[in-house]
Design an enzyme around this catalytic site. Structure first.
Site, short mmCIF file in Angstrom:
data_model
loop_
_atom_site.label_atom_id
_atom_site.label_comp_id
_atom_site.label_asym_id
_atom_site.label_seq_id
_atom_site.Cartn_x
_atom_site.Cartn_y
_atom_site.Cartn_z
N CYS A 79 0.59 -1.20 0.03
CA CYS A 79 -0.02 -0.15 0.03
C CYS A 79 0.95 1.23 -0.01
O CYS A 79 1.64 1.55 -1.08
CB CYS A 79 -0.87 -0.05 1.28
SG CYS A 79 -2.12 1.08 1.02
N HIS A 171 -3.22 -5.11 1.48
CA HIS A 171 -2.44 -5.61 2.81
C HIS A 171 -2.51 -7.05 3.05
O HIS A 171 -3.20 -7.40 3.90
CB HIS A 171 -3.08 -4.77 3.92
CG HIS A 171 -3.03 -3.30 3.93
ND1 HIS A 171 -2.05 -2.48 3.97
CD2 HIS A 171 -3.90 -2.34 3.38
CE1 HIS A 171 -2.08 -1.28 3.71
NE2 HIS A 171 -3.43 -0.96 3.17
N GLU A 173 -0.70 -8.17 5.17
CA GLU A 173 -0.27 -8.23 6.68
C GLU A 173 -1.73 -8.20 7.45
O GLU A 173 -1.50 -8.32 8.67
CB GLU A 173 0.81 -7.40 6.91
CG GLU A 173 0.12 -5.71 7.09
CD GLU A 173 0.25 -4.91 5.92
OE1 GLU A 173 0.23 -5.82 4.87
OE2 GLU A 173 0.08 -3.98 5.77
#
Lengths: 193, 291
Positions: A79, A171, A173
């Protein structure tokens, strides 16, 4: 294997947790003395790209990090991290690290109401990769043949790899899917270019 | 669908972590804040210090003014609505605000009920001065929490006591045995499921920022050391002598909150801090609004 995680602002802890669960050692980079430690790769997390860019400059990290990436240090940006790595934004040169041959569109899906989850294929990773787009960018186009498109969602490029550099508009994560981090470690950090 | 929005809205707050959210009243101030490294701005007509000075009823800002700020910057733009004012929140959602602060800084519109935030697509941040308040707001749909502090004072004492109280209540829950959690939920006046989450994870299920009275890089670093995941700065920046420099210094202080040497450099020559008023001198405790 020791990975530096840029910890100036944003969701860096989420990356650290994911890497640690893969058995990778991590350390946070908040200033120049942190950066000078030995490392096998760098993760640039999501957050606000303008904030991170400003802090890179104010803390004297901009040049050393840019040079390290140009010299071949593996890097994975998500991002805001992708935005920092992009050479261009909507056809104009960007002031970020600018090490990847991609042209980025920031806030490409509009404001927070435009944020969304998706599941889509990523080349070399899998057919059903969960993706979280938060006020996300996308890539307008790649600027050289060495920049390889890994994923397209709704007609927009959302993941690219250029040699030792990996970037996603979403994302990983924020999900429980480790495959992109695993790919970064195994296919990029552990593979001599 | 709404559950997915809740997840996305909690995730936006995760992206704001380690950052500074600054109160701004004009597009010009918004640009200064963005250039100084703010991770978001709070658009409002009057900053809390001026709300205090003006007295009277304080309401949601003019949507035109908020739009002007949305056009001026690329970072997320937040705005405040009154506690319980469903219609103001609907208006802010209609102009696609990135985050609504259902805020005790404005005059409450409802003395009993907060907004049912689960009915909205845009995210909400709410103030809390203890764990019970925080969990009640989360149950209502808030996807980010901040301390209440005592806004507009430049006095950090209330933010410190709210953050310390919240952290110690979290530690207490963590130390309990599972069969004690039902009684804990009763005492906290909070849903059992959320109490259980805190017990298991040692943190709130959403991001928790500090707010209220932060005026210096040292204040920001203090709040981070006490467990805040980021900082709101209201009156502290644009009521000071050199807003640009102070704003940039506070941004750096939040990133390097444990490096006292760097904090010393950042604290130099910032010009005049906001004068402030201390807690004993104020007649109106905004933190007591909305429990």
């Amino acid at each position: 294997m020791r990975i530096a995680v840029l910890a100036l602002q944003g969701a860096f802890i989420e990356h650290e947790q994911m890497l640690q669960e893969l058995g990778v050692e991590t350390f946070e980079v908040r200033q120049l003395s942190d950066w000078q430690q030995p490392k096998d790769g760098l993760v640039i997390p999501g957050g606000e790209s303008t904030t991170q860019t400003k802090l890179l400059h104010d803390l004297g990290l901009y040049e050393p990090i840019r040079q390290a990436i140009l010299d071949g240090l593996p890097v994975f940006g998500t991002c805001a991290g992708l935005i920092l790595l992009a050479k261009q934004e909507d056809g104009h040169p960007r002031e970020g690290l600018g090490t990847m041959d991609i042209d980025v569109c920031r806030n490409a899906y509009g404001r927070q109401l435009g944020s969304f989850h998706a599941v889509a294929p990523v080349a070399g990773i899998g057919e059903e990769v969960p993706m979280t787009f938060i006020r996300a960018p996308y890539i307008n186009k790649v600027l050289s043949p060495s920049s390889q498109v890994l994923s397209v969602v709704d007609g927009h490029i959302v993941a690219v790899r250029q040699d030792h550099q990996l970037a996603t508009a979403f994302h990983p994560e924020l999900t429980t899917d480790y495959h992109l981090h695993q790919y970064f470690i195994e296919q990029i950090c552990q593979t001599p270019s | 669908m709404k559950e997915d929005r809740q997840a996305l809205n909690r995730q936006l707050a995760q992206m704001l972590k380690g950052g500074v959210i600054m109160d701004v009243t004009t597009p010009e101030q918004a640009r200064i804040a963005e250039e100084a490294g703010a991770c978001a701005v709070m658009a409002l007509e009057r900053i809390p210090a001026d709300i205090r000075a003006a007295g009277g009823v304080s309401r949601m800002s003019d949507p035109k003014m908020i739009r002007g700020i949305q056009e001026a910057v690329s970072i997320p733009v937040m705005a405040k609505c009154r506690i319980g004012h469903i219609a103001e929140a609907q208006i802010l959602q209609a102009i696609e605000i990135d985050y609504i602060d259902e805020s005790e800084v404005l005059s409450p519109a409802d003395n009993i009920y907060h907004i049912d935030k689960t009915k909205f697509d845009v995210p909400f941040v709410c103030g809390a001065k203890n764990l019970g308040e925080a969990l009640r707001r989360i149950a209502e749909g808030a996807t980010m929490i901040r301390t209440k502090g005592e806004p507009g004072t430049g006095d950090v004492v209330q933010a410190v006591s709210h953050m310390r109280l919240m952290q110690s209540e979290i530690r207490r829950l963590v130390s309990m045995s599972e069969d004690e959690l039902f009684e804990a939920a009763k005492q906290l006046q909070a849903p059992y499921e959320l109490v259980k989450f805190v017990h298991e994870n040692g943190k709130l299920p959403v991001v928790n920022f500090a707010a209220g009275g932060v005026a210096t890089p040292a204040d920001a670093a203090l709040m981070m050391q006490l467990g805040a995941e980021g900082v709101f700065v209201g009156s502290g920046i644009f009521k000071s002598g050199n807003p640009q420099k102070r704003a940039a210094a506070i941004v750096q202080a939040v990133t390097n909150y444990q490096d006292a040497k760097l904090l010393a450099e950042l604290s130099e020559d910032l010009g005049e801090a906001m004068v402030g008023i201390n807690e004993q001198e104020i007649e109106l405790l905004m933190a007591e609004r909305g429990k």
